[in-house]
Design an enzyme around this catalytic site. Structure first.
Site, short mmCIF file in Angstrom:
data_model
loop_
_atom_site.label_atom_id
_atom_site.label_comp_id
_atom_site.label_asym_id
_atom_site.label_seq_id
_atom_site.Cartn_x
_atom_site.Cartn_y
_atom_site.Cartn_z
N LEU A 47 -2.12 -1.03 4.14
CA LEU A 47 -2.15 -0.95 2.68
C LEU A 47 -0.82 -1.52 2.21
O LEU A 47 0.21 -1.31 2.86
CB LEU A 47 -2.24 0.51 2.23
CG LEU A 47 -3.59 1.19 2.18
CD1 LEU A 47 -3.43 2.63 1.69
CD2 LEU A 47 -4.56 0.44 1.27
N ASP A 48 -0.83 -2.20 1.05
CA ASP A 48 0.42 -2.73 0.51
C ASP A 48 1.41 -1.60 0.23
O ASP A 48 1.00 -0.45 0.02
CB ASP A 48 0.16 -3.47 -0.82
CG ASP A 48 -0.70 -4.70 -0.63
OD1 ASP A 48 -0.79 -5.20 0.50
OD2 ASP A 48 -1.28 -5.16 -1.64
N LYS A 49 2.69 -1.96 0.15
CA LYS A 49 3.74 -0.97 -0.13
C LYS A 49 3.45 -0.23 -1.45
O LYS A 49 3.71 0.97 -1.58
CB LYS A 49 5.08 -1.71 -0.21
CG LYS A 49 6.29 -0.84 -0.35
CD LYS A 49 7.56 -1.69 -0.21
CE LYS A 49 8.78 -0.92 -0.66
NZ LYS A 49 10.01 -1.73 -0.53
N HIS A 87 -3.55 -8.88 0.83
CA HIS A 87 -3.54 -8.66 -0.64
C HIS A 87 -4.92 -8.94 -1.26
O HIS A 87 -5.00 -9.46 -2.38
CB HIS A 87 -2.52 -9.57 -1.34
CG HIS A 87 -1.09 -9.18 -1.10
ND1 HIS A 87 -0.68 -7.90 -0.83
CD2 HIS A 87 0.05 -9.93 -1.12
CE1 HIS A 87 0.64 -7.88 -0.67
NE2 HIS A 87 1.10 -9.09 -0.83
N LYS A 110 -5.93 -7.63 -4.93
CA LYS A 110 -5.07 -8.22 -5.98
C LYS A 110 -5.43 -9.70 -6.18
O LYS A 110 -5.49 -10.19 -7.31
CB LYS A 110 -3.60 -8.08 -5.60
CG LYS A 110 -3.13 -6.63 -5.69
CD LYS A 110 -1.71 -6.46 -5.20
CE LYS A 110 -1.37 -4.98 -5.16
NZ LYS A 110 -0.32 -4.67 -4.20
#
Ligand code: URA
Length: 239
Positions: free
Chosen positions: A103-105, A186, A189
């Site tokens: 998962l992204d930060k 990503h 997004k």
């Protein structure tokens, strides 16, 4: 699976072989009811082993459900940031844990940590179709055309054609549900970016049909139950 008793103790209790030998030396260990002092006898993973009267559960691998908070990176170690492995390490000092999927930060929610490389491969392989579900907060509302595009396959700005994905509206026009069967960098997004919609927040709620336990606050974790593990396995078609 046959293994040495000192390995059984060190894996089951998350202690060093040295400390396992100390317990044995003190006569605190029983195997099938009898005190055993030597670490080199062979036991099976379901042999009844006790230490000071308490049964030791041997686990070859562990599978942990973590609710990742914002600001933590999905990696094993990092020079600058706290990682998902840092959050659980104190309880599993001897395990080589890693996140099965990222998962992204800035994203939050369900991250599965394990030391079982075959399992991780099985649930991540694109062919296996283990889905991931997200609650996504947007800066602008969606419409039916975008829902249809997600369904038929979005083409990203770099030309990558994605598989069909589910996009569902909720009662809040700026909050949607997304279900993916692949994990491109990503991805969500970039998918909304195609429609000039920014993502304000992204929370993973499910891996396969297993929901993130809503009693876990950000940063909290617990091991998956046998049923949860089985649900994820069965969707991966690995057994
Ligand atoms: N898609 C994203 O853009 N970010 C995530 O963290 C997960 C899916």
């Amino acid at each position: 699976m046959l293994m040495r008793l000192d390995k059984f103790l060190s894996d089951g209790l998350e202690i060093s072989r040295q400390d396992a030998k100390k317990l044995l030396g003190k006569g605190q260990v029983t195997v099938d009811g009898a005190v055993v002092k030597k670490g080199d006898i062979k036991v099976k993973d379901d042999t009844v082993v006790t230490v000071s009267g308490r049964k030791v559960e041997y686990k070859e691998f562990v599978y942990i459900m973590l609710n990742k908070p914002v600001g933590v990176v999905s990696a094993t170690d990092d020079k600058n940031d706290v990682t998902v492995v840092d959050l659980v390490k104190k309880d599993y000092p001897k395990r080589n844990l890693f996140p099965a999927g990222r998962l992204d930060k800035t994203s939050t929610g369900f991250v599965l940590l394990t030391d079982d490389g075959v399992f991780a491969h099985d649930i991540l392989a694109p062919k296996k179709h283990v889905s991931k579900e997200y609650t996504v907060t947007l800066y602008a509302p969606i419409n039916d055309e975008i829902i249809e595009k997600f369904n038929s396959g979005v083409t990203l700005a770099d030309g990558t054609l994605l598989k069909s994905a589910v996009l569902q509206a909720t009662d809040n026009p700026l909050v949607v549900k997304v279900i993916l069967k692949q994990g491109v960098y990503h991805q969500i997004k970039r998918m909304f970016g195609v429609f000039d919609i920014g993502v304000n927040g992204l929370h993973r709620t499910h891996i396969g049909t297993v929901a993130l336990d809503d009693s876990l606050a950000g940063g909290d974790y617990r091991e998956l139950t046998a049923e949860e593990l089985e649900k994820i396995y069965s969707q991966s078609g690995a057994n």
